[in-house]
Design a protein around this motif. Structure first.
Motif, short mmCIF file in Angstrom:
data_model
loop_
_atom_site.label_atom_id
_atom_site.label_comp_id
_atom_site.label_asym_id
_atom_site.label_seq_id
_atom_site.Cartn_x
_atom_site.Cartn_y
_atom_site.Cartn_z
N LEU A 195 0.78 -1.12 -0.10
CA LEU A 195 0.10 0.00 0.16
C LEU A 195 0.71 1.36 0.06
O LEU A 195 0.93 2.23 -0.85
CB LEU A 195 -0.91 0.01 1.24
CG LEU A 195 -1.77 1.16 1.54
CD1 LEU A 195 -2.81 1.34 0.14
CD2 LEU A 195 -2.73 1.13 2.61
N VAL B 275 1.13 3.96 -3.05
CA VAL B 275 0.67 5.51 -2.88
C VAL B 275 1.34 6.43 -3.34
O VAL B 275 1.03 7.38 -3.92
CB VAL B 275 0.19 5.67 -1.33
CG1 VAL B 275 0.02 7.14 -1.03
CG2 VAL B 275 -1.20 4.90 -0.89
N GLY C 260 -8.37 7.14 -0.54
CA GLY C 260 -8.35 5.89 -0.10
C GLY C 260 -9.92 5.41 0.07
O GLY C 260 -10.47 6.00 0.78
N LEU D 291 -3.15 4.74 5.54
CA LEU D 291 -3.37 5.60 4.56
C LEU D 291 -2.79 7.20 4.96
O LEU D 291 -2.03 7.82 4.11
CB LEU D 291 -5.10 5.71 4.06
CG LEU D 291 -5.27 4.67 3.55
CD1 LEU D 291 -7.11 4.59 3.09
CD2 LEU D 291 -4.90 4.48 1.91
N VAL E 2 -2.20 10.29 2.66
CA VAL E 2 -3.58 10.32 1.72
C VAL E 2 -4.31 11.38 2.97
O VAL E 2 -4.60 11.09 3.97
CB VAL E 2 -4.32 8.99 1.63
CG1 VAL E 2 -5.76 9.02 1.17
CG2 VAL E 2 -3.39 8.11 0.54
N ILE F 285 -10.48 10.05 2.58
CA ILE F 285 -10.91 8.77 2.73
C ILE F 285 -12.53 8.63 2.76
O ILE F 285 -13.06 9.33 3.00
CB ILE F 285 -10.46 8.26 4.12
CG1 ILE F 285 -8.96 8.13 4.29
CG2 ILE F 285 -10.88 6.82 4.55
CD1 ILE F 285 -8.35 7.93 5.44
#
Lengths: 208, 208
Positions: free
Chosen positions: B134, B138, B146, B162, B167, B170
């Motif tokens: 992951l 990313v 995400g 995340l 990120v 979400i």
DNA sequence: GCGTGTGAACATCTTCACAGCA
DNA sequence: TGCTGTGAAGATGTTCACACGC
């Protein structure tokens, strides 16, 4: 004698209920604790809960067990509602297998699909039926809520049929807007909409 | 120089856009027409659209093509955002196969799952990767959003990872609330919540 | 003392009503 | 004339601040 719980509050009660369910082991909670968990203001939590009645204790907080019960009661979760899921593609299958319904007092009472290849399959303990059975099933099984998980082009027809046989609540997952007569409540769950709202915020961040 | 489009308006713009996309063949529309289709008040439509600028013509209406462009621009859909979907159970699979993303400028750039049995499967043109990939994905692929489609118990950990790799948006489908630091936007899509709100209205109807 | 419950202030959102312009 | 764009009014929702009662 029913209290008119504001729309905005009704939208948040399920969230509080979920948080309380996750914390059913602890005896008490407070508006502050719930507020942090829910990501909202503590005064808002208190005001929301006050629409249910005065179930807190000043200087102490709320009894978790009682609050769960009162929220469930206010939301009408003490009786169960029956769902029909129409369309058992990936999304419909996910919904059929989703265990969270039962906990909330919802029971899947029928799965329907127009595709003969899908009819007869077993999903979440039920057998997929042909869409032609819909009307009869709604009546015989007392189905309250129709969950529309068909492609966009078929959504309006499915909604018409649901409304035609007396269903007054529809949860629409199809990426389209369905027209219904007054008195029928539709809630739309649309992935594109959610993503676009997220995208807007990214866009703002990127633009600054 | 960015206009501050009100939250409530941002939430409705995707709806208008969808209606306009469905009517891309007609040259013009009006606030009244959009209002009927969207199930809202015409004045609201006009006010919403006025936040984008003055793209209507008095006495005539709005140019469908132009309006689509302006809404897309206001929402930041002129550039594409990249998604990672974490969890490819029924729901994650439905999301991976959902075609509506592409139209909105969203592209699925990665599918991840912790279950070794699912890793390697093909879904919607992508191969499911182990969750361990992951962070690297990313970063390398510039993932912006995400999509969390894992069971509730795993959602917080996924969200943490995340956030940990940068990120800031979400979309959470897990039936739980995830905690994120300030500056990270989470949108929750929760089936139980939707059903409970519908149930409340049934309850009201039944109680009267 | 402490956390709830709540009037009052404030903010946001919606609707009205009409001026303004094609 | 017809439909947009928008001030102003009204409704709804949020937050503050503190009285109240355990």
């Amino acid at each position: 004698m029913k209290k008119p719980v504001p729309r905005a509050t009704v939208q948040r009660l399920p969230l509080y209920l979920q948080l309380l369910d996750e914390r059913a082991d602890q005896p008490r909670t407070s508006s502050e604790e719930l507020a942090v968990l829910a990501g909202v203001n503590a005064a808002k939590v208190r005001k929301d809960l006050s629409f249910l009645g005065s179930y807190g204790t000043r200087g102490v907080g709320y009894d978790v067990e009682q609050l769960r019960f009162e929220i469930r009661r206010a939301l009408g979760l003490t009786r169960g509602w029956r769902l029909a899921i129409i369309g058992v593609g990936n999304l419909g299958s996910a919904l059929a297998n989703y265990g969270g319904f039962r906990a909330g007092g919802f029971g899947v009472a029928g799965l329907f699909d127009a595709d003969p290849d899908k009819v007869g399959r077993d999903l979440g303990g039920l057998t997929v039926e042909p869409i032609e059975h819909l009307e009869q099933a709604v009546k015989e099984r007392g189905i309250d809520i129709g969950v529309v998980a068909v492609p966009a082009r078929a959504a309006q027809e499915v909604a018409d049929r649901l409304v035609g046989c007396g269903v007054r609540s529809i949860l629409n997952f199809a990426p389209t807007v369905i027209q219904v007569p007054e008195g029928v409540e539709v809630r739309r769950v649309d992935l594109s909409t959610e993503l676009q709202v997220l995208g807007y915020h990214l866009h703002l961040l990127a633009g600054v």
